[in-house]
Write a protein that holds these residues in place. Structure first.
Motif, PDB file in Angstrom:
ATOM      1  N   GLY A 289      35.156  18.826  44.944  1.00 27.25           N
ATOM      2  CA  GLY A 289      34.560  18.211  43.760  1.00 27.25           C
ATOM      3  C   GLY A 289      33.755  16.967  44.081  1.00 27.25           C
ATOM      4  O   GLY A 289      32.658  16.765  43.544  1.00 27.25           O
ATOM      5  N   TRP A 291      31.995  16.115  46.629  1.00 19.88           N
ATOM      6  CA  TRP A 291      30.657  16.421  47.132  1.00 19.88           C
ATOM      7  C   TRP A 291      29.802  17.147  46.103  1.00 19.88           C
ATOM      8  O   TRP A 291      28.605  16.912  45.988  1.00 19.88           O
ATOM      9  N   LEU A 292      30.459  18.037  45.346  1.00 18.53           N
ATOM     10  CA  LEU A 292      29.719  18.776  44.319  1.00 18.53           C
ATOM     11  C   LEU A 292      29.117  17.801  43.308  1.00 18.53           C
ATOM     12  O   LEU A 292      27.961  17.946  42.887  1.00 18.53           O
ATOM     13  N   VAL A 293      29.902  16.784  42.926  1.00 14.39           N
ATOM     14  CA  VAL A 293      29.429  15.809  41.948  1.00 14.39           C
ATOM     15  C   VAL A 293      28.337  14.923  42.558  1.00 14.39           C
ATOM     16  O   VAL A 293      27.295  14.678  41.938  1.00 14.39           O
ATOM     17  N   LEU A 295      26.294  15.661  44.988  1.00  8.69           N
ATOM     18  CA  LEU A 295      25.080  16.462  45.128  1.00  8.69           C
ATOM     19  C   LEU A 295      24.449  16.718  43.767  1.00  8.69           C
ATOM     20  O   LEU A 295      23.224  16.774  43.630  1.00  8.69           O
ATOM     21  N   PHE A 296      25.290  16.853  42.729  1.00  8.42           N
ATOM     22  CA  PHE A 296      24.789  17.088  41.368  1.00  8.42           C
ATOM     23  C   PHE A 296      23.952  15.895  40.905  1.00  8.42           C
ATOM     24  O   PHE A 296      22.872  16.065  40.341  1.00  8.42           O
ATOM     25  N   PHE A 297      24.481  14.699  41.164  1.00 10.79           N
ATOM     26  CA  PHE A 297      23.705  13.506  40.804  1.00 10.79           C
ATOM     27  C   PHE A 297      22.373  13.489  41.558  1.00 10.79           C
ATOM     28  O   PHE A 297      21.339  13.148  41.003  1.00 10.79           O
ATOM     29  N   GLN A 299      20.720  16.036  42.474  1.00  7.54           N
ATOM     30  CA  GLN A 299      19.870  17.064  41.878  1.00  7.54           C
ATOM     31  C   GLN A 299      19.251  16.615  40.555  1.00  7.54           C
ATOM     32  O   GLN A 299      18.330  17.261  40.056  1.00  7.54           O
ATOM     33  N   PHE A 300      19.788  15.540  39.965  1.00  8.88           N
ATOM     34  CA  PHE A 300      19.169  14.984  38.755  1.00  8.88           C
ATOM     35  C   PHE A 300      17.670  14.787  38.970  1.00  8.88           C
ATOM     36  O   PHE A 300      16.867  14.928  38.053  1.00  8.88           O
ATOM     37  N   THR A 302      15.629  16.629  40.465  1.00  4.75           N
ATOM     38  CA  THR A 302      14.829  17.827  40.180  1.00  4.75           C
ATOM     39  C   THR A 302      14.505  17.881  38.689  1.00  4.75           C
ATOM     40  O   THR A 302      13.382  18.206  38.310  1.00  4.75           O
ATOM     41  N   ALA A 303      15.491  17.529  37.849  1.00  7.03           N
ATOM     42  CA  ALA A 303      15.251  17.535  36.407  1.00  7.03           C
ATOM     43  C   ALA A 303      14.190  16.499  36.041  1.00  7.03           C
ATOM     44  O   ALA A 303      13.326  16.748  35.184  1.00  7.03           O
ATOM     45  N   PRO A 432      23.796  21.325  52.249  1.00  2.00           N
ATOM     46  CA  PRO A 432      23.479  21.124  50.828  1.00  2.00           C
ATOM     47  C   PRO A 432      22.683  19.851  50.565  1.00  2.00           C
ATOM     48  O   PRO A 432      21.832  19.824  49.676  1.00  2.00           O
ATOM     49  N   SER A 436      19.081  19.877  48.757  1.00  3.61           N
ATOM     50  CA  SER A 436      18.743  19.111  47.544  1.00  3.61           C
ATOM     51  C   SER A 436      17.471  18.306  47.749  1.00  3.61           C
ATOM     52  O   SER A 436      16.596  18.260  46.879  1.00  3.61           O
TER      53      SER A 436
ATOM     54  N   ILE B 321      13.515  22.853  32.556  1.00  9.11           N
ATOM     55  CA  ILE B 321      13.793  21.595  33.259  1.00  9.11           C
ATOM     56  C   ILE B 321      15.085  21.628  34.073  1.00  9.11           C
ATOM     57  O   ILE B 321      15.167  21.068  35.160  1.00  9.11           O
ATOM     58  N   LEU B 325      18.502  22.365  38.836  1.00 11.00           N
ATOM     59  CA  LEU B 325      19.796  21.699  38.839  1.00 11.00           C
ATOM     60  C   LEU B 325      20.941  22.709  38.785  1.00 11.00           C
ATOM     61  O   LEU B 325      21.904  22.639  39.568  1.00 11.00           O
ATOM     62  N   ASN B 332      25.706  25.330  45.889  1.00  5.36           N
ATOM     63  CA  ASN B 332      26.629  24.450  46.606  1.00  5.36           C
ATOM     64  C   ASN B 332      28.083  24.912  46.481  1.00  5.36           C
ATOM     65  O   ASN B 332      28.819  24.928  47.465  1.00  5.36           O
ATOM     66  N   LEU B 369      36.245  22.944  38.984  1.00  3.71           N
ATOM     67  CA  LEU B 369      35.019  22.305  39.464  1.00  3.71           C
ATOM     68  C   LEU B 369      33.912  22.405  38.421  1.00  3.71           C
ATOM     69  O   LEU B 369      33.147  21.463  38.215  1.00  3.71           O
ATOM     70  N   LEU B 372      34.361  19.854  35.674  1.00  4.85           N
ATOM     71  CA  LEU B 372      34.055  18.524  36.215  1.00  4.85           C
ATOM     72  C   LEU B 372      32.548  18.257  36.176  1.00  4.85           C
ATOM     73  O   LEU B 372      32.083  17.230  35.663  1.00  4.85           O
ATOM     74  N   ARG B 380      23.749  14.498  30.770  1.00  3.50           N
ATOM     75  CA  ARG B 380      22.375  14.372  31.272  1.00  3.50           C
ATOM     76  C   ARG B 380      21.396  15.060  30.322  1.00  3.50           C
ATOM     77  O   ARG B 380      20.330  14.530  30.020  1.00  3.50           O
TER      78      ARG B 380
END
Lengths: 459, 459
Positions: A289, A291-293, A295-297, A299-300, A302-303, A432, A436, B321, B325, B332, B369, B372, B380
């Motif tokens: 989790g 790392w997933l979170v 990496l998710f931030f 990826q923001f 890209t949005a 990953p 990203s 958009i 993401l 991942n 996950l 989360l 977002r």
């Protein structure tokens, strides 16, 4: 008799007859016994070990996972526990104690001290070192003799050590001087080839391949593999004092462990300490989790890029269609480059100093691979469906792919080099992370190309 | 003297004095010398080797990459080449010959046969086996003795072998019966502990850990690591005939090599046979390009899914958009699952039979996950910018993320199990392949969720 049946319903019957029990177990390799014991509840294992001779019980116990060892030893009486720990290999005993909390460590070392103060000293010596270094990996059971020792005396000494099961490896004899300074090494093979009356000083090899106690375990593995050694001596940095020996069989385990950890880091997670099934669910949620979170931030971005190009997307919705295709291709090319460079760094084939050679190669590689894929991409975009502007769209996709693939090979190869240069582990979440980064850069490239090409056609 | 200076301008001077040259080289480990020779042009190496004693020259030559060995040997006269090959270790010699084309193989075996027919037989025996199996990895130099041999005779025999440098490992003595049937093993340590008049049959261990000649090299490595062996005997499947021995130092190399190959497969390319720098540019283009193109065709499906949802995208361009993401997060999560399962399969911690345990765990993991990350994703999408329908968009993104992450953990964990089940290598291009599959499924999920949620709000 199969080992599994031995641990089945017959077990209770056998426990009544310790002699038969130990005979039955002697038939099997301790590693195989340990694997089966690992599946039994700690209570059953504790009872079983009590019925066995201490030496045999220690042989099984030290092969179990440390957590399991703790659960079992807790169920034993103090006297039995101390006896078992005394019989364990010094490095396994140190691992057992290392994983206890401070309070428990103190208690067990005190009890061990009452039985044999020397063992406590030996254990504390081993506990000084980080478990992932040569010092943490080494055993203190080796044969060390003075340079004036005669060959026949040395053979006698090896015999004594081997008989008492004291030296994990007796295939090398280390020649030590004042303050245990390492002077040379004699292999058992050299020993049996020499005249009995010769002194070790005359037959020893003085150029000893050795490591420092603080050398990282990966480096120890690399040295053992490079020089095809059965064991490597570990010395103190300052005084060249011989502290212990790392044997090749421990190194095989290290190499396998490191490969797994590297793969997990590259797969975008915190490496596990134990096997997949032995790792608790919530520990796994945490290690994945986090790392997933993160990496998710990342990826923001890209949005954000997509948002700032919303107007372009609204005017020409066909542009959106090829976005997943283009950014994934960038991700794949980047993952190839990063994998190649991370492994080359980790086996010592490349170093950050080679950056310009690598950069040149990867730029050319990006051009070659990009053109290859862009040709197919152009046709897919040009011919598919009832497009309004087939040529514009085809060119946008084709040119973007070349640019994105070059970006990906450059980022994929340079990021690991930069990380190594900065003293970080290049494998940490690299695939990953690079994917990203390439996603964001790829989108920027795509929209820039689209604007340029669509713009030029409008005029 | 440093090794590098030895190979500098002084080299020509030294070559005039062969005695000084060999003395100079004796100072260094052959592995270090080989590394430096690898950087010199083949012509210089050939001249240098000619000036050295054959045994020493063979020691350096066999440590060079096979391609380089070929380039050097081609420059030697036949007589010198045959002498050098005769002195090489049998497994290195077999590797040298294996890589030649049929015509060259025949020519060199003929010349070797004129010098020593036994060597040809030994080499052909080794060439029978796939290089990536126990048979391809083993050496035929071992000490094999009859069960009635006395301990003192065995020690004499070990001495003779070690003195002639004939046995790569003399730390185990194999006891063989009629037709070289493997009966037992005696370690050198057992030997020096026993009474000289005892027969090997009385002191040997009959339960020998052994492998078949066709056993894959990864499996050999696993067995040596598991039982902490210095060497493992290789037998014929049918008659239990002892064919050779694989030593632990070769296995360390195998483990490192396999980890690199696995990483490269997982990184989405055909594994390299040589190091990154030693691999030719066009070979690298091919090994990376083939997978990049295959994966690109697979990604066409993402464009197809996007096309069939063009109308939805046109009506609500905000949907586009969050596409990068969402699909990257799926990628991942899938890469984490596939990495965990591939490594667990490769070190033997898991097998396809565990699929239901793994599936259950990964579904729950996907839920945990997914929730989360979805929480962050919802916010977002809800709060960012001047959206028209913040709640619809937020819910679409949040729900999609949960569904995509579950899809990813399931696909990422099950695909490697299915590949192993089908007899394929689960590492082959798995991470990018799974990422592509998750991209396509993720888009389908996203648009389905969007239609359901946006639709329900419209009513």
């Amino acid at each position: 008799m199969r080992l599994a049946t031995l641990l089945g319903p017959d077990l209770k019957a056998l426990q009544a007859d310790p002699e038969a029990l130990r005979e039955a177990f002697r038939e099997f390799h301790p590693e195989d016994v340990a694997e089966l014991l690992d599946d039994l509840p700690p209570k059953d294992v504790a009872e079983l070990l009590k019925a066995l001779p201490t030496e045999m019980a220690a042989d099984f116990l030290e092969r179990l996972p440390v957590e399991k060892q703790h659960d079992i030893v807790e169920l034993l009486e103090d006297r039995d526990a101390v006896e078992l720990l005394t019989e364990m290999d010094p490095d396994d005993r140190a691992d057992f104690i290392e994983e206890l909390d401070d309070h428990e460590q103190k208690a067990i070392l005190e009890k061990l001290g009452e039985a044999d103060p020397e063992i406590v000293e030996e254990t504390q010596e081993l506990l000084r070192f980080d478990p992932y270094t040569a010092g943490g990996l080494m055993t203190t059971e080796y044969v060390g003799l003075a340079p004036e020792t005669k060959v026949w005396e040395a053979i006698e000494e090896v015999r004594r050590h081997a008989r008492e099961g004291e030296a994990e490896t007796v295939y090398y004899i280390y020649v030590v001087g004042y303050g245990d300074k390492l002077l040379g090494v004699v292999s058992l093979r050299d020993l049996i080839l020499s005249e009995p009356a010769q002194a070790l000083a005359d037959i020893m090899t003085e150029k000893v391949v050795k490591v420092s106690a603080t050398t990282e375990q990966e480096e120890v593995a690399r040295i053992i593999a490079r020089y095809d050694l059965a064991a490597v001596p570990v010395v103190d940095d300052e005084h060249e004092e011989l502290l212990g020996v790392v044997t090749v069989d421990d190194v095989v385990d290290v190499v396998i462990e490191e490969a797994t950890e590297d793969a997990q880091r590259m797969g975008g997670m915190v490496p596990l300490d134990e096997s997949y099934f032995a790792t608790g669910f919530f520990e796994l949620v945490w290690k994945r989790g986090i790392w997933l979170v993160l990496l998710f931030f990342g990826q923001f971005l890209t949005a954000t890029v997509m948002e700032s190009n919303e107007a372009a997307l609204a005017t020409m919705v066909e542009l959106a269609i090829f976005i997943p295709l283009i950014i994934s291709t960038g991700g794949n090319a980047g993952s190839q480059s990063s994998t190649l460079i991370i492994r080359a760094l980790s086996v010592g084939e490349a170093s950050p100093r080679d950056w310009h050679r690598i950069l040149g190669r990867e730029v050319l590689m990006g051009v070659a691979l990009g053109l290859l894929v862009a040709g197919i991409g152009f046709m897919r975009a040009y011919f598919a469906g009832d497009r309004v502007e087939p040529l514009e769209l085809g060119l946008t996709v084709g040119v973007s792919i070349v640019a994105v693939v070059i970006t990906a090979t450059v980022v994929g190869s340079m990021v690991p080099l930069l990380m190594r240069r900065a003293g970080l582990d290049p494998a940490v979440s690299s695939t990953p992370f690079i994917a990203s980064l390439v996603d964001v850069l790829g989108l920027l490239v795509y929209f820039a190309v689209a604007r340029a090409i669509v713009g030029s056609f409008v005029h």
